[in-house]
Design a protein around this motif. Sequence first.
Motif, PDB file in Angstrom:
ATOM      1  N   GLN A   1     -43.424  22.599 -39.328  1.00  0.00           N
ATOM      2  CA  GLN A   1     -44.013  21.078 -38.419  1.00  0.00           C
ATOM      3  C   GLN A   1     -43.080  20.909 -37.391  1.00  0.00           C
TER       4      GLN A   1
ATOM      5  N   SER B   1     -48.292  18.312 -34.188  1.00  0.00           N
ATOM      6  CA  SER B   1     -48.688  18.432 -35.421  1.00  0.00           C
ATOM      7  C   SER B   1     -48.223  16.979 -36.034  1.00  0.00           C
TER       8      SER B   1
ATOM      9  N   THR C   1     -52.919  13.104 -35.735  1.00  0.00           N
ATOM     10  CA  THR C   1     -52.199  14.284 -35.122  1.00  0.00           C
ATOM     11  C   THR C   1     -51.877  14.229 -33.657  1.00  0.00           C
TER      12      THR C   1
END
Length: 339
Positions: free
Chosen positions: A59, A65, A298
């Motif tokens: 991540q 993300s 997101t």
Amino acid sequence: MPSIATPPLSSLLSWRTLAVLFALVNLKSLPLAWHARLFYRTFTNWYTHARVQRSLESQSNSSFSVHPLFQPVSIFTRSPLLETDYNLHKSNSTYFIDLDESRTVLMTKLLIPGLKQGNKNLEREGHRGPLSVILGSVHTSFHKEIKPYERYEVRSRILAWDNKWIVVGSWFIRPASRRGQHEVILASALSKYVVKKGKFTVSPERCFVTAGWLPRRPANCNDLPPTDTENTTTTTTTNPSSEPSLIPTPQEGSFAAPIPASTTLQNTDNIVAKLETAAAMTGAAAISSSLEPLAPLTARAGGDEWDWHRIEMERIRGLQVAQNWLSLDKELMHEFVKG
């Protein structure tokens, strides 16, 4: 050359053959199938500390993300004939079977990495009894029918947590088609879990820190609003969530008057203001506390680091999304008492 005899139709349609065919097309609904599915999901989604670290590193290396703690998990399944009702679509009672499976994937991923060490820590502190994850409630809304043998997705993710409850959002989704049709929400659900060591309530924050999903709480966040410390615990690595439980717990205590939504929202707004101040002091990026849709989660993550402040802001936002729905628990209890 001798001819090959064709078996008579009566032998092909024997009751044994029909029984096997019926079992195959309803495999999901057979006795003990639910147990087998949950055990399968548990073992295939078993996370270790090393796997948690790989998820966090993946991540952090991505510029677009979401933090793994809030990432959704998905299962894909169909609704067999035995799950249909007299209207010939999926019966409302069978949605909870799929929710069990989807939430098992999620909770296994998030809690298993810290299970062994967390249990040892609690034992050293004098807490006895089995360590268990208990489902507190489920609320489900049905939006569109699911037809027999239609393929659908059940997507679950963490919405929020307070000093007692873990709130999980789940969605039944008809996948996008190749012909350009977008995803369709078929049903939505909200669930809450509590982690117990015997009769002792283990705070979700402690569970996530022990599992490695959460960073340590910064020292400058200790001045958040005071809280009732009952059923919370402290460790050398983290403090419990610093606001009182905003999620109703109707099975505990007397039937007190429900907290007005405006008061609860004011409490969370105060916490958000404190967090924004602390984030500014450390140079961390702040997240808006307004009730934004869940979908842009997101997109908001792009370009900003998911430090403790950012995770905490998203947690508070999730509580704001969930609290009015969950407050129905206590209101229904009061309605029963009035009756």
